[in-house]
Design an enzyme around this catalytic site. Structure first.
Site, PDB file in Angstrom:
ATOM      1  N   SER A   8       0.849  -1.186   0.000  1.00  0.00           N
ATOM      2  CA  SER A   8       0.000   0.000   0.000  1.00  0.00           C
ATOM      3  C   SER A   8       0.886   1.238   0.000  1.00  0.00           C
ATOM      4  O   SER A   8       1.990   1.217   0.538  1.00  0.00           O
ATOM      5  CB  SER A   8      -0.899   0.025   1.242  1.00  0.00           C
ATOM      6  N   ASP A  68      -7.656  -4.769   1.445  1.00  0.00           N
ATOM      7  CA  ASP A  68      -8.627  -3.943   0.743  1.00  0.00           C
ATOM      8  C   ASP A  68      -9.728  -3.725   1.750  1.00  0.00           C
ATOM      9  O   ASP A  68     -10.163  -4.665   2.434  1.00  0.00           O
ATOM     10  CB  ASP A  68      -9.148  -4.602  -0.536  1.00  0.00           C
ATOM     11  N   HIS A 177     -11.872  -2.623  12.034  1.00  0.00           N
ATOM     12  CA  HIS A 177     -12.034  -3.745  11.102  1.00  0.00           C
ATOM     13  C   HIS A 177     -10.662  -4.292  10.713  1.00  0.00           C
ATOM     14  O   HIS A 177     -10.471  -5.497  10.591  1.00  0.00           O
ATOM     15  CB  HIS A 177     -12.823  -3.299   9.879  1.00  0.00           C
TER      16      HIS A 177
END
Length: 193
Positions: A8, A68, A177
């Site tokens: 990333s 993602d 998350h």
């Protein structure tokens, strides 16, 4: 200290990994490969995470982790979903994305939503495992808070009575998350050692 390569260039995402993986040397892939970019052609978070980790592992011949993640809003049939980063256009403008979500929800009473993160880990040998984490919340009427990135200022977490953008980096790392997916990854890595 062991290196963890993250596929990333998103500084906010890399910082999240650094907070969670504080015992490791977290490296963004662009520090090792100039202009590493993978077209996210998948239709799910898992597809896109796999595309990135597999491309990174192949290019570096070492284990690479990718994720993602995004926002799924119930009243918008799960949108913005895999298009979260570029919901308002290719410029990937956080404020424009937030404004588009708020405008789409103007006449909606159901403001429930979830953040989803799928982490993909691909080894140098090409073996891939994926791990999914979610956190439930609601979309606020306006931005609240200065921390975080992306949709954090409009994502209210009832258990904390705050938006993600009102949480400190440490508080966010405990419930996010991404944290939930990383916890599964850590269990897998420890089991494999």
């Amino acid at each position: 200290m062991t290196d963890i390569v993250i596929a990333s260039s998103n500084k906010g995402k890399i910082n999240d990994f650094k907070v969670i993986f504080s015992d490791y040397n977290v490296i963004g892939i662009n520090e090792l490969i100039e202009d590493f970019d993978v077209e996210e052609t998948g239709t799910t978070f898992e597809d896109n995470a796999r595309l990135k980790s597999e491309a990174g592992a192949k290019a570096l011949n070492k284990t690479v982790i990718a994720d993602d993640s995004g926002l799924e809003v119930t009243a918008l049939d799960g949108a913005p979903g895999v298009y979260s980063a570029r919901y308002a256009g290719e410029a990937k403008d956080d404020n424009a994305n937030i404004e588009k979500v708020l405008a789409a929800l103007e006449d909606k009473t159901d403001r429930t939503a979830q953040f989803v993160c799928v982490i993909s880990m691909t080894t140098a040998e090409g073996h891939t495992e994926t791990f999914k984490g979610t956190v439930n919340g609601e979309i606020t009427l306006a931005k609240i808070g200065e921390n975080g990135f992306g949709y954090d200022p409009i994502f209210y977490v009832p258990d904390k009575n705050k938006t993600m953008a009102q949480l400190t980096a440490e508080e966010k790392s405990e419930i996010s998350h991404r944290r939930k997916a990383i916890d599964q990854l850590q269990v897998f890595i420890e089991g494999a050692e």
